[in-house]
Design a protein around this motif. Structure first.
Motif, PDB file in Angstrom:
ATOM      1  N   ASP A   1       0.981  -1.265  -0.054  1.00  0.00           N
ATOM      2  CA  ASP A   1       0.103   0.020  -0.097  1.00  0.00           C
ATOM      3  C   ASP A   1       0.902   1.188  -0.103  1.00  0.00           C
ATOM      4  OD1 ASP A   1      -2.553  -1.182  -0.055  1.00  0.00           O
ATOM      5  OD2 ASP A   1      -2.312  -1.610   2.098  1.00  0.00           O
ATOM      6  N   GLY A   2       1.876   1.207   0.616  1.00  0.00           N
ATOM      7  CA  GLY A   2       2.776   2.363   0.765  1.00  0.00           C
ATOM      8  C   GLY A   2       3.402   2.930  -0.483  1.00  0.00           C
ATOM      9  N   ALA A   3       3.288   2.328  -1.808  1.00  0.00           N
ATOM     10  CA  ALA A   3       4.012   2.627  -2.965  1.00  0.00           C
ATOM     11  C   ALA A   3       3.565   3.918  -3.488  1.00  0.00           C
ATOM     12  CB  ALA A   3       3.827   1.617  -4.123  1.00  0.00           C
ATOM     13  N   THR A   4       4.321   4.633  -4.084  1.00  0.00           N
ATOM     14  CA  THR A   4       3.814   5.983  -4.615  1.00  0.00           C
ATOM     15  C   THR A   4       3.164   5.762  -6.052  1.00  0.00           C
ATOM     16  OG1 THR A   4       6.054   6.185  -5.871  1.00  0.00           O
ATOM     17  CG2 THR A   4       6.027   7.055  -3.741  1.00  0.00           C
ATOM     18  N   ALA A   5       2.445   6.706  -6.448  1.00  0.00           N
ATOM     19  CA  ALA A   5       1.925   6.540  -7.709  1.00  0.00           C
ATOM     20  C   ALA A   5       2.857   6.404  -8.891  1.00  0.00           C
ATOM     21  CB  ALA A   5       1.039   7.876  -8.005  1.00  0.00           C
ATOM     22  N   GLN A   6       4.014   6.899  -8.720  1.00  0.00           N
ATOM     23  CA  GLN A   6       5.005   6.876  -9.739  1.00  0.00           C
ATOM     24  C   GLN A   6       5.440   5.366  -9.762  1.00  0.00           C
ATOM     25  OE1 GLN A   6       7.954   9.775  -9.408  1.00  0.00           O
ATOM     26  NE2 GLN A   6       8.255  10.098 -11.463  1.00  0.00           N
ATOM     27  N   GLN A   7       5.665   4.899  -8.740  1.00  0.00           N
ATOM     28  CA  GLN A   7       6.185   3.471  -8.652  1.00  0.00           C
ATOM     29  C   GLN A   7       5.235   2.387  -9.418  1.00  0.00           C
ATOM     30  OE1 GLN A   7       6.891   3.394  -4.302  1.00  0.00           O
ATOM     31  NE2 GLN A   7       9.089   2.766  -4.738  1.00  0.00           N
ATOM     32  N   LYS A   8       4.083   2.801  -8.810  1.00  0.00           N
ATOM     33  CA  LYS A   8       2.813   1.694  -9.577  1.00  0.00           C
ATOM     34  C   LYS A   8       2.636   1.817 -10.839  1.00  0.00           C
ATOM     35  CE  LYS A   8      -0.242   2.267  -5.209  1.00  0.00           C
ATOM     36  NZ  LYS A   8      -1.490   2.940  -5.059  1.00  0.00           N
ATOM     37  N   LEU A   9       3.002   3.267 -11.552  1.00  0.00           N
ATOM     38  CA  LEU A   9       2.810   3.311 -12.900  1.00  0.00           C
ATOM     39  C   LEU A   9       3.995   2.855 -13.673  1.00  0.00           C
ATOM     40  CD1 LEU A   9       0.685   5.011 -14.651  1.00  0.00           C
ATOM     41  CD2 LEU A   9       2.355   6.733 -14.847  1.00  0.00           C
ATOM     42  N   ALA A  10       5.081   2.761 -13.018  1.00  0.00           N
ATOM     43  CA  ALA A  10       6.166   2.073 -13.796  1.00  0.00           C
ATOM     44  C   ALA A  10       6.302   0.755 -13.707  1.00  0.00           C
ATOM     45  CB  ALA A  10       7.568   2.544 -12.545  1.00  0.00           C
ATOM     46  N   LEU A  11       5.808   0.027 -12.687  1.00  0.00           N
ATOM     47  CA  LEU A  11       5.289  -1.198 -12.603  1.00  0.00           C
ATOM     48  C   LEU A  11       4.243  -1.803 -13.683  1.00  0.00           C
ATOM     49  CD1 LEU A  11       6.379  -4.169 -11.438  1.00  0.00           C
ATOM     50  CD2 LEU A  11       4.620  -3.825  -9.728  1.00  0.00           C
ATOM     51  N   ALA A  12       3.086  -0.859 -13.458  1.00  0.00           N
ATOM     52  CA  ALA A  12       2.211  -1.344 -14.541  1.00  0.00           C
ATOM     53  C   ALA A  12       2.688  -1.302 -16.016  1.00  0.00           C
ATOM     54  CB  ALA A  12       1.183  -0.351 -14.282  1.00  0.00           C
ATOM     55  N   ARG A  13       3.426  -0.453 -16.177  1.00  0.00           N
ATOM     56  CA  ARG A  13       4.217  -0.143 -17.686  1.00  0.00           C
ATOM     57  C   ARG A  13       5.080  -1.403 -17.783  1.00  0.00           C
ATOM     58  NH1 ARG A  13       5.974   5.417 -18.824  1.00  0.00           N
ATOM     59  NH2 ARG A  13       3.584   5.453 -18.560  1.00  0.00           N
ATOM     60  N   GLU A  14       5.826  -1.643 -16.716  1.00  0.00           N
ATOM     61  CA  GLU A  14       6.636  -2.951 -16.848  1.00  0.00           C
ATOM     62  C   GLU A  14       5.958  -4.132 -17.233  1.00  0.00           C
ATOM     63  OE1 GLU A  14       9.544  -3.343 -13.738  1.00  0.00           O
ATOM     64  OE2 GLU A  14       9.840  -5.646 -14.191  1.00  0.00           O
ATOM     65  N   LEU A  15       4.805  -4.388 -16.673  1.00  0.00           N
ATOM     66  CA  LEU A  15       4.080  -5.703 -16.742  1.00  0.00           C
ATOM     67  C   LEU A  15       3.191  -5.480 -17.920  1.00  0.00           C
ATOM     68  CD1 LEU A  15       2.864  -6.302 -13.111  1.00  0.00           C
ATOM     69  CD2 LEU A  15       4.486  -7.425 -14.479  1.00  0.00           C
ATOM     70  N   GLY A  16       3.211  -4.179 -18.627  1.00  0.00           N
ATOM     71  CA  GLY A  16       2.039  -4.014 -19.823  1.00  0.00           C
ATOM     72  C   GLY A  16       0.582  -3.838 -19.506  1.00  0.00           C
TER      73      GLY A  16
END
Lengths: 642, 314
Positions: free
Chosen positions: B41-56
């Motif tokens: 839960d503690g992740a930043t929006a930026q981190q989330k976006l980066a991972l989402a992009r990495e996973l496609g």
């Protein structure tokens, strides 16, 4: 999803035909077994412990006391303590609650999930059915625990999630079972009637069909409880299951694993708890199945072959031409309650070299039992007395190995179902070659060559090629030729042919009979031809023995008996035999049927069906005198009207 | 025979496709955003976006399916979120461990199960049969991981006959490899052996009651030859599919055995993937598990075809 498919039916008993007082496999009978009582009591105890764990446990299961950590059993802590100093016994008792709760929750949820969907798709079929079934196919192609991993990965970890994961695993299985049951049920009349009667579909589905399929579904669900405990504890052991603070057997074992070196005793209590819980649940499920579906039959111990005392084995004096003597053969069985009854009473038959003797009678007259007794193949449970002399050897008293060596070489048999007489997964050739190798000691090549000759001799075209065929590639007639070839391969002295033509086409019957006749006269083999058809006897036999209800009722030369029967039963059989010139109208039959062995009268056994019977016939046992077992034989004029 | 094999290969491809579809849908079935699951839960929006992009995951679902499918055909299973390594490499390391464990346990289960089942089935109702039946019921209720713990304690800790835990690759030391696998294979095999022996017992009783066994007796075939030749082959026909199912069951149990003996196999990999919400790794592992089972089923069908001439296409 395979974990639940592991359950095996252990209902393999000996398939025995219905016998008197054998039908009492009711709920009450199942409940009377001592093991059942113990196990059901155990299950009740388990559920009670689950319910009352807070009252029974000496400590709070999460009460840590670091000073007393990792202790062995003591007066203070009966089963010792874990790494945090928590009482193992208390955790074990609370773990029972967890195990019972989660397994019932999971299976209950599985029922709610699987059964309605299964009922609906099974009833309506079509597109939805196909889609749902394909989805379950995919789910079932992945092993249960790994499927549960996937569900937990999606839903996250926790007690509720674990129950849902396990519920989905079992729900899919129940869905398929429910669908299968409905598919069968919806073709039945009562469903049609309900439909025509204008009942609503939900009503038909849940009020009419569901009550009819609920039994098997309950049984399947009950049998899943044990598997559910296994799955839940495995998940907890892997750290993927229940919440950390919930005391449960799986995580207790994981703790035990970590501290096995320090306190090995910790391993025992949770493991034994799982084992007993699963054992009890499985057994209760089996009991429920037996009670609701009445499937399992208790396996009775098979006694070793009860051989007769050797005291009276003196071979009757006969001429050199007699190759087989059955002397005073009596065969009986015992009921479950220990009552004895005979299926064969005092039968004596002798066979001479080169002669064909017909053994006739309706089904249940004891003809086949006589044949099996002669070749020493009565079932081990049969009680037998009398002698079967093959040369100088009494097959009833000789050691099993000796009898086995005689079979196939000195005495052979041909059966009614020729295709069934061959092992379906071995070639015809393998099975014909085998006795040539065992009995004649031929090499493989010699035996193969001889087998081809034999098949050729019995009229199988292209024998060299067909020898490599499997039984299912043979027609009934061809297969019977092959069994005859096999039976005669070692030139036996005696051939027992049990209804060899009954399963064959009429056109083939005559050919096969001719074949037996020709081969036996070529090799001078004595043939006992067991049949229910006097037409066959007229065609192929020299002498005939007529049997009724386990007794010989008449015997003599075929020509005499067919023309002038002396026993009313023989006459009745003759009248019931259709002839070519038979006039139009119904085929005559003998009214009634052979009564079962335990209902045989003490006087003349045919009396109840005999038109000539008198009080005297029923009064006492009738003896075979002068080839006929009828006290009125001399007064009756039974010659057939032409 | 060739026809049968061709048919099976075609069916295997379909099964594999379905398994892949299941693995793909995993990520999308989750009610919680897989990115949140993986990062916490503690992740930043930026981190989330980066991972989402990495996973496609930022692309439309059909596009994702297309990308995932094409990469899969190219042998690319993606990157592990947690280990930052190609999933294929991780599975490549873990798979031999599980395959050897499974193969050893399956062979043991078949041999033990067929032997016990035949022995009991040839003498139904005898005291030996009753004893074996009871043993089988107990074995079925015994958790494999508990048995593994007990065996490990006895043979590794007390008797010091085998190492306590761990895995030695075959190429490093074949002897240590084999010795290390004995206990895990045996512990895993017990459940399968119990189920197979139960089915085998029933099959043997049925076969021994059949007309062709009576016919074999009638032609004087010695009892041993009847058991070895006619009984065994006929009784194995219904057992082969059971063996197929049991291999799947043993594969399902293998993670707990791997945990007890600390074997770095697919089960260990999957448990870690679930704990860390490493979806690419879990997807890859499930796909590999499904593939293993498809191969097993293929062999089951071929074995059946070899055993039973009736199912071979004419």
């Amino acid at each position: 999803m395979s974990l639940a498919t592991d359950r095996v039916e252990n209902d393999v008993g000996e398939p025995v035909a219905a016998r008197p007082s054998d039908s009492a496999h009711s709920f009450a009978a199942i409940l009377r077994r001592p093991l059942t009582i113990v196990c059901l009591a155990g299950t009740v105890l388990l559920l009670a412990v689950g319910l009352f764990a807070p009252l029974l446990a000496p400590y709070d299961p999460n009460d840590a006391n670091v000073l007393h950590r990792l202790q062995g059993p003591s007066a203070l802590y009966w089963l010792g303590t874990d790494a945090l100093g928590r009482d193992t016994l208390s955790r074990l008792l609370y773990g029972t609650t967890t195990a019972v709760e989660t397994s019932f929750e999971a299976v209950g949820l599985a029922i709610l999930l699987g059964v309605p969907i299964g009922l609906v798709i099974g009833y309506f079929g079509g597109w939805w059915d196909r889609v749902v079934m394909r989805i379950t196919d995919i789910a079932q192609s992945i092993p249960s625990l790994i499927f549960a991993f996937a569900v937990i990965a999606i839903l996250g970890r926790g007690t509720g999630q674990t129950a849902i994961a396990v519920a989905i695993v079992f729900g899919i299985i129940l869905l398929r079972i429910a669908r299968g049951l409905v598919l069968r049920e919806r073709e039945l009349l009562y469903v049609d009637a309900a439909r025509v009667g204008g009942l609503s579909t939900p009503h038909i589905l849940f009020r009419e069909i569901l009550p009819n399929v609920v039994g098997p579904l309950i049984v399947e669900s009950a049998l899943m409880l044990g598997s559910a405990i296994m799955l839940v504890t495995m998940l907890s052991f892997l750290g993927l299951g229940l919440d950390a603070e919930t005391p449960d057997w799986g995580s207790m074992l994981d703790d035990a694993r970590k501290y096995q070196m320090v306190n090995p005793f910790m391993t025992l209590p949770p493991g034994l708890a799982i084992m007993f819980a699963v054992l009890l649940f499985n057994f209760s499920g089996d009991t429920l199945r037996d009670a609701l579906m009445g499937r399992r039959r208790a396996v009775r111990r098979q006694p070793r072959e009860a051989r007769t005392a050797a005291a009276s084995t003196v071979k009757p004096a006969v001429d050199d031409n007699t190759v087989l003597i059955a002397d005073h053969l009596t065969v009986g069985y015992a009921t479950d309650s220990g009552r004895l009854f005979d299926v064969l009473s005092d039968v004596s038959i002798h066979l001479r070299r080169g002669e064909t003797v017909g053994l006739v009678g309706e089904s249940g007259s004891g003809k086949s039992t006589t044949g099996m007794a002669m070749i020493g193949l009565l079932p081990p449970v049969a009680r037998r007395s009398g002698q079967v002399w093959l040369g100088d050897c009494d097959l009833m008293a000789a050691p099993t190995e000796v009898v086995a060596r005689k079979r196939g070489s000195d005495i052979a048999m041909v059966f009614q179902d020729p295709v069934g007489a061959f092992s379906p997964v071995h070639t015809i050739g393998q099975q014909i070659i085998e006795p040539l190798q065992t009995h004649r000691g031929l090499s493989r090549e010699e035996a193969t060559r001889r087998a081809v000759e034999l098949l050729d001799m019995v009229g199988i075209p292209d024998a060299a090629k067909r020898i490599n065929d499997y039984p299912h590639q043979f027609s009934g007639g061809m297969a019977q030729r092959a069994t005859i070839a096999m039976a005669l391969s070692c030139e036996p002295k005696v051939l027992i042919a049990d209804e060899p033509t009954s399963a064959l086409d009429v056109t083939v019957q005559a050919q096969v009979l001719k074949l037996i006749e020709r081969l036996s006269s070529d090799t001078d083999t004595a043939v006992l031809l067991i049949t229910h058809d006097l037409g066959v006897v007229a065609e192929a036999c020299d002498r005939v023995v007529v049997m009724y209800a386990g007794e010989i009722v008449e015997e003599g030369r075929v020509a005499d008996i067919l023309r002038r029967p002396r026993h009313p039963y023989t006459q009745a059989l003759l009248k019931a035999t259709p002839r070519n010139e038979a006039p139009s109208g119904r085929l005559p039959t003998i009214p009634g049927a052979v009564p079962p062995p335990w209902e045989w009268p003490s006087g003349c056994r045919f009396a109840p069906r005999c038109g000539f019977a008198t009080e005297r016939c029923r009064a006492a046992k009738i003896h075979l005198v002068d080839g006929v077992r009828c006290i009125r034989a001399d007064e009756l004029q039974l010659a057939l009207e032409p | 025979m060739l026809q049968l094999i061709a048919l099976r290969v075609a069916m295997s491809v379909v099964s594999l496709f379905l398994a892949a579809a299941f693995a793909f849908s995993l990520v999308h079935l989750s009610p919680t955003d897989p990115v949140v699951l993986a990062l916490g839960d503690g992740a930043t929006a930026q981190q989330k976006l980066a991972l989402a992009r990495e996973l496609g995951l930022d692309q439309p679902i059909l596009m994702q399916l297309w990308n995932w499918g094409t990469r899969l055909l190219g042998g690319d299973l993606g990157q592990s979120i947690f280990a930052h390594k190609p999933v294929l490499d991780m599975i490549g390391e873990a798979m031999p461990v599980t395959v050897f464990l499974l193969a050893g346990a399956s062979v043991l289960a078949v041999v033990i199960g067929v032997l016990i089942g035949s022995f009991a089935g040839l003498r139904p109702g005898s005291w030996a049969d009753r004893l074996l039946n009871t043993g089988v019921s107990v074995a079925l209720a015994t958790p494999s991981f508990w048995l593994a713990l007990l065996l490990g304690f006895l043979f590794a800790v007390k008797l010091r006959l085998v190492p306590v835990a761990g895995y030695t690759p075959f190429v490093d030391d074949p002897v240590a490899w084999a010795v290390g696998l004995i206990l895990p294979c045996f512990a895993l095999s017990v459940h399968g052996a119990a189920v197979i022996s139960r089915h085998m017992r029933g099959a043997v009783i049925d076969v021994m009651d059949s007309a062709y066994i009576t016919a074999a007796r009638a032609r004087g075939t010695p009892a041993r030859l009847i058991a070895r030749r006619y009984m065994l082959k006929n009784a194995l026909v219904p057992i082969v599919p059971v063996i197929g199912i049991q291999v799947a069951v043993l594969l399902a149990i293998s993670p707990v055995i791997e945990k007890v003996f600390v074997l770095p196999g697919l089960g260990t990999l999957m448990v870690n993937a679930v704990v860390t919400s490493d979806f690419p790794l879990l997807q890859g592992a499930i796909l590999v598990i499904a593939t293993i089972l498809i191969v097993v089923n293929f062999f089951v069908d071929v074995a059946l075809g070899v055993l039973d001439p009736r199912i071979r296409p004419q």
